[in-house]
Design a protein around this motif. Structure first.
Motif, PDB file in Angstrom:
ATOM      1  N   THR A   1      37.398  43.105  36.497  1.00 47.15           N
ATOM      2  CA  THR A   1      36.305  43.931  36.985  1.00 47.15           C
ATOM      3  C   THR A   1      35.994  44.987  35.946  1.00 47.15           C
ATOM      4  O   THR A   1      36.823  45.290  35.090  1.00 47.15           O
TER       5      THR A   1
ATOM      6  N   ILE B   1      35.435  39.851  44.376  1.00 47.57           N
ATOM      7  CA  ILE B   1      36.490  40.137  45.354  1.00 47.57           C
ATOM      8  C   ILE B   1      36.023  39.808  46.777  1.00 47.57           C
ATOM      9  O   ILE B   1      36.814  39.376  47.612  1.00 47.57           O
ATOM     10  N   THR B   2      34.730  39.995  47.058  1.00 48.47           N
ATOM     11  CA  THR B   2      34.244  39.695  48.404  1.00 48.47           C
ATOM     12  C   THR B   2      34.476  38.218  48.742  1.00 48.47           C
ATOM     13  O   THR B   2      34.859  37.875  49.860  1.00 48.47           O
TER      14      THR B   2
ATOM     15  N   GLY C   1      28.788  46.014  48.742  1.00 48.03           N
ATOM     16  CA  GLY C   1      28.546  46.001  47.306  1.00 48.03           C
ATOM     17  C   GLY C   1      27.867  47.240  46.785  1.00 48.03           C
ATOM     18  O   GLY C   1      28.059  47.630  45.643  1.00 48.03           O
TER      19      GLY C   1
ATOM     20  N   PRO D   1      25.257  50.918  48.315  1.00 48.87           N
ATOM     21  CA  PRO D   1      24.748  51.575  49.518  1.00 48.87           C
ATOM     22  C   PRO D   1      23.638  50.749  50.176  1.00 48.87           C
ATOM     23  O   PRO D   1      22.782  50.203  49.497  1.00 48.87           O
TER      24      PRO D   1
ATOM     25  N   TRP E   1      32.336  49.572  53.053  1.00 52.33           N
ATOM     26  CA  TRP E   1      32.614  50.126  51.720  1.00 52.33           C
ATOM     27  C   TRP E   1      34.027  49.731  51.310  1.00 52.33           C
ATOM     28  O   TRP E   1      34.978  49.954  52.068  1.00 52.33           O
TER      29      TRP E   1
ATOM     30  N   PRO F   1      28.876  53.823  55.819  1.00 54.96           N
ATOM     31  CA  PRO F   1      30.015  52.981  56.229  1.00 54.96           C
ATOM     32  C   PRO F   1      30.853  53.655  57.316  1.00 54.96           C
ATOM     33  O   PRO F   1      31.664  53.018  57.976  1.00 54.96           O
TER      34      PRO F   1
ATOM     35  N   ILE G   1      28.566  57.102  51.261  1.00 54.47           N
ATOM     36  CA  ILE G   1      28.923  57.010  49.843  1.00 54.47           C
ATOM     37  C   ILE G   1      27.744  57.532  49.025  1.00 54.47           C
ATOM     38  O   ILE G   1      26.605  57.121  49.247  1.00 54.47           O
TER      39      ILE G   1
HETATM   40  C1  7RM Z   1      33.485  44.987  47.424  1.00 52.58           C
HETATM   41  C2  7RM Z   1      32.952  45.455  46.101  1.00 52.58           C
HETATM   42  C3  7RM Z   1      33.045  48.541  44.220  1.00 52.58           C
HETATM   43  C4  7RM Z   1      31.998  49.624  44.184  1.00 52.58           C
HETATM   44  C5  7RM Z   1      32.390  50.838  44.989  1.00 52.58           C
HETATM   45  C6  7RM Z   1      31.040  51.437  45.321  1.00 52.58           C
HETATM   46  C7  7RM Z   1      30.168  50.222  45.544  1.00 52.58           C
HETATM   47  C8  7RM Z   1      30.719  48.779  47.552  1.00 52.58           C
HETATM   48  C9  7RM Z   1      29.625  49.799  49.138  1.00 52.58           C
HETATM   49  C10 7RM Z   1      29.434  50.510  47.931  1.00 52.58           C
HETATM   50  C11 7RM Z   1      28.137  52.068  49.040  1.00 52.58           C
HETATM   51  C12 7RM Z   1      28.989  50.290  50.329  1.00 52.58           C
HETATM   52  N1  7RM Z   1      33.853  45.635  45.121  1.00 52.58           N
HETATM   53  N2  7RM Z   1      30.127  49.849  46.970  1.00 52.58           N
HETATM   54  N3  7RM Z   1      30.418  48.736  48.861  1.00 52.58           N
HETATM   55  N4  7RM Z   1      28.699  51.646  47.889  1.00 52.58           N
HETATM   56  N5  7RM Z   1      28.260  51.436  50.229  1.00 52.58           N
HETATM   57  N6  7RM Z   1      29.096  49.667  51.506  1.00 52.58           N
HETATM   58  O1  7RM Z   1      31.773  45.643  45.968  1.00 52.58           O
HETATM   59  O2  7RM Z   1      34.769  46.438  42.975  1.00 52.58           O
HETATM   60  O3  7RM Z   1      32.776  45.067  42.921  1.00 52.58           O
HETATM   61  O4  7RM Z   1      32.584  47.346  43.611  1.00 52.58           O
HETATM   62  O5  7RM Z   1      30.776  49.169  44.787  1.00 52.58           O
HETATM   63  O6  7RM Z   1      30.557  52.172  44.240  1.00 52.58           O
HETATM   64  O7  7RM Z   1      33.224  51.680  44.223  1.00 52.58           O
HETATM   65  S1  7RM Z   1      33.513  46.084  43.593  1.00 52.58           S
END
Ligand code: 7RM
Length: 672
Positions: A284, A330-331, A407, A409, A433, A459, A535
């Protein structure tokens, strides 16, 4: 239902019956939406109580669940031994188990015909179902094939393949023999693949002849050949037949996977592994150029993925869980493969795109397959909003119970569209999140909690075992409501990453040094008046383009490889569909008089070939200089503001070495 000839060899012919061994009664309690196992602790009558208990006594909370929900070969003696200060995380020490047994065998034994995977191929309407017993057969055959290729405990197997039952079985097959998989998203370029394979030290690579997405074929095997010219570690390449295209096979290195599977026995004894043995690496992006190999454990990771999947989505066995992510992220690991299968569930494998053959693809598929949980990305929703509601409303979505998002917001507009148009205001929106490093959902509305009102764009609530805190610049916890800070997690959980492959120092440095005693997520967050979390975005040089994490330094490294480029600074800017777009400021070398448009195109191609299409800068602005501090640090804050057209809000620029450059850049930006 149409089945491909190649695949049906494995789905129809080779399945022997299964003896019902009586080890599974305890796993049958999944239909309850709470935690019946925890009844013995008394006084837990609400989700709030349970959450409190889970963070006050993580050892008890997780060890009871580990015993009731996982199948162990040997029980563990130490529930947890964790230390945020040194980045040490041990869960369920002394325990032994096998992940593929937990995901496949135990369900194949009690209910062999239950469908494990529903493969929605790129060609609309072409679906293949794989039962648990069929999956078990495939896993056994691939595991034996890997053994034949010399793969043993702890060896790394790289996967560069499209989502498919064979890909899922390949992940589980590595787990069966105690090896470690690293899935590289099949949209990455040869260079990006080579860098990941090299860093992981993979011995075997599994790929496909071609992938098919949106009706277009991509020559995966050819990309692998190019990548492997540069790395020596891979001795065997196994090739899955996806399209049947004619491809070059290198003697003594390449073999057809289906032929190997036919030659191999479906029976492969599972290797008994320690709880803490690594299950996979997943690369990543971070804030430096070199992607990091996030390493996840076996027992802790699996438990966290399965518990969060069940409780964030209120999943009930028998339902079709439709997470449309690719296994390269990862999802896909946690909510296409490990979470659904460990729960004995039925999981969708979606090979296509949201707009192929037209923007109704998701919803036509929902109607046809009767999908119960739809879990997707905000960027895809924003793209679909632009095509109009008819593409959604002409299909029957009444099967859907929960709508999930991950992934980036989920902005208000997308939330309301998802809720009203897709969900007919009937379904909870689960805005989850989490991160590659958390292993599973960390903050989520948790609709299986009764009386939990939803708050669009947030979230909201921590999952069980999750203890989010907000820290200020001094590293003090910000208390109260209506406050913002750096989002940290203060209580260890079993799904946390264990290290960065080959660089534990970097692991400690990246996540545990900014705020000693906490895990720092890299995100900022706001806690509203109700205590719900929102977030606010990354606090480091990581951007999020169409839900893909991208380090700005990665793109800068590629741009500066171009002969005519002296320096580059890359930032993200708000983009209506992609979430963030890539904006590159480039200084050309002295005396370069080439056509700017030419260089621009060359730079875009370079990024595509070195990283991937999603990383291509939307804008490339040639500038004579960059805003730097006197110590030479680029002030990205200013570049971000300009890219976002917030020129009247640049803040103090007097500390710059040459403040005049800002005006020059603004003028060029406005002319572009
Ligand atoms: C699962 C995944 C992680 C980063 C994380 C955030 C952003 C992920 C949300 C979000 C706002 C959400 N893994 N992020 N989910 N921001 N609301 N629901 O995405 O490692 O690829 O990314 O993604 O910044 O730190 S990841």
């Amino acid at each position: 239902m149409v089945r491909s000839v190649l695949f049906s060899r494995f789905t129809d012919k080779f399945f022997a019956g299964f003896k019902n061994r009586s080890c599974l009664a305890e796993f049958r309690q999944f239909t309850s939406t709470t935690f019946p196992e925890l009844a013995e602790f008394g006084n837990i009558s609400s989700h709030e109580d349970l959450h409190k208990f889970s963070i006050q006594r993580p050892d008890k909370f997780w060890s009871v669940l580990a015993r009731s929900r996982l199948k162990w070969e040997t029980d563990f003696h130490t529930p947890m031994d964790c230390d945020f200060r040194t980045g040490k995380f041990n869960w369920f020490l002394g325990g032994k188990l096998n992940i593929s047994v937990n995901c496949v065998d135990r369900w194949a034994e009690v209910d062999p015909e239950r469908i494990a995977l529903v493969w929605e191929k790129d060609e609309q309407g072409e679906v293949e179902n794989v039962s648990y017993s069929q999956l078990q057969d495939m896993v056994g055959r691939i595991a034996n094939t890997l053994k034949q290729a010399g793969v043993g405990v702890g060896d790394v197997v790289a996967l560069y393949m499209p989502i498919s039952p064979v890909a899922v079985a390949s992940m589980l097959a590595t787990a069966r023999i105690g090896a470690v998989h690293t899935v590289v998203f099949a949209g990455f370029s040869a260079e990006a693949l080579a860098a990941r394979v090299e860093d992981s030290g993979a011995k075997v690579l599994i790929t496909a002849d071609e992938s098919v997405r949106g009706g277009r074929r991509t020559p995966l095997k050819r990309t692998v050949d190019t990548a492997l010219e540069k790395c020596e570690t891979v001795k065997t390449v196994l090739v899955m037949r996806r399209t049947g295209a004619e491809i070059k096979m290198k003697p003594n290195r390449d073999e057809w996977l289906d032929e190997c599977m036919l030659r191999s026995s479906p029976i492969c004894a599972p290797k008994s592994m320690n709880s803490e043995d690594p299950l996979f690496l997943l690369y990543t992006s971070g804030s430096t150029g070199k992607p990091k190999g996030v390493s996840h454990s076996s027992a802790g990771y699996l438990l966290y993925a399965m518990v969060t999947m069940k409780h964030a989505f209120d999943y009930k066995q028998g339902e079709l869980f439709g997470c449309v992510a690719d296994i390269g992220w990862i999802t896909g690991h946690s909510y296409v493969v490990y979470g659904p299968l460990a729960n004995g569930g039925t999981s969708l494998l979606f090979e296509s795109t949201p707009v192929y053959p037209d923007p109704g693809r998701y919803w036509e598929m929902v109607e046809r397959l009767k999908i119960n949980h739809f879990y997707g990305a905000p960027t895809a929703l924003r793209l679909l909003i632009g095509y109009g509601d008819e593409y959604v409303t002409k299909y029957d979505r009444s099967s859907i119970r929960k709508l999930g998002s991950v992934g980036e917001p989920l902005n208000q507009e997308a939330w309301h569209w998802f809720h009203s148009v897709v969900g007919e205001k009937r379904c909870d929106i689960v805005d989850t999140w989490w991160q590659t490093e958390t292993g599973g959902v960390a903050i989520s509305p948790r609709p299986s909690a009764p009386n939990a009102p939803l708050s669009p764009g947030k979230p909201q609530r921590p999952m069980f075992g999750m203890n989010p805190v907000l820290l200020d610049e001094k590293g003090e916890e910000v208390q109260g409501l209506g406050v913002s800070g750096s989002l940290c997690l203060a209580t260890p959980w079993p799904g946390i990453a264990r290290t960065l492959h080959g660089d534990h120092q970097r692991f400690v440095q990246t996540y545990f040094s900014a705020y000693p005693g906490y895990y720092f997520t890299g995100d900022g967050a706001f806690r509203d008046e109700k205590g719900d979390y929102q977030i606010t975005g990354r606090m480091d040089d990581v951007i999020n383009v169409t839900g893909h994490r991208l380090g700005t330094a990665e793109v800068e490294d590629v741009l500066t490889e171009h002969d005519n480029v002296a320096e580059a600074a890359v930032v993200g800017y708000p983009h209506e569909v992609k979430g963030e777009g890539v904006y590159a400021y480039v200084i050309l070398k002295q005396g370069v008089n080439l056509d700017e448009e030419n260089i621009r195109n060359e730079l875009k191609l370079l990024v595509k070939s070195k990283i991937s299409g999603f990383a291509i800068p939307e804008f490339i602005l040639f500038t004579p200089g960059l805003p730097k501090t006197r110590s030479g640090k680029i002030m990205r804050r200013i570049l971000r503001k300009i890219a976002a057209n917030q020129m009247d809000d640049l803040g103090d620029i007097s500390t710059l070495a040459e403040p005049e450059i800002v005006e020059t850049i603004i003028q060029k930006h406005q002319k572009k």
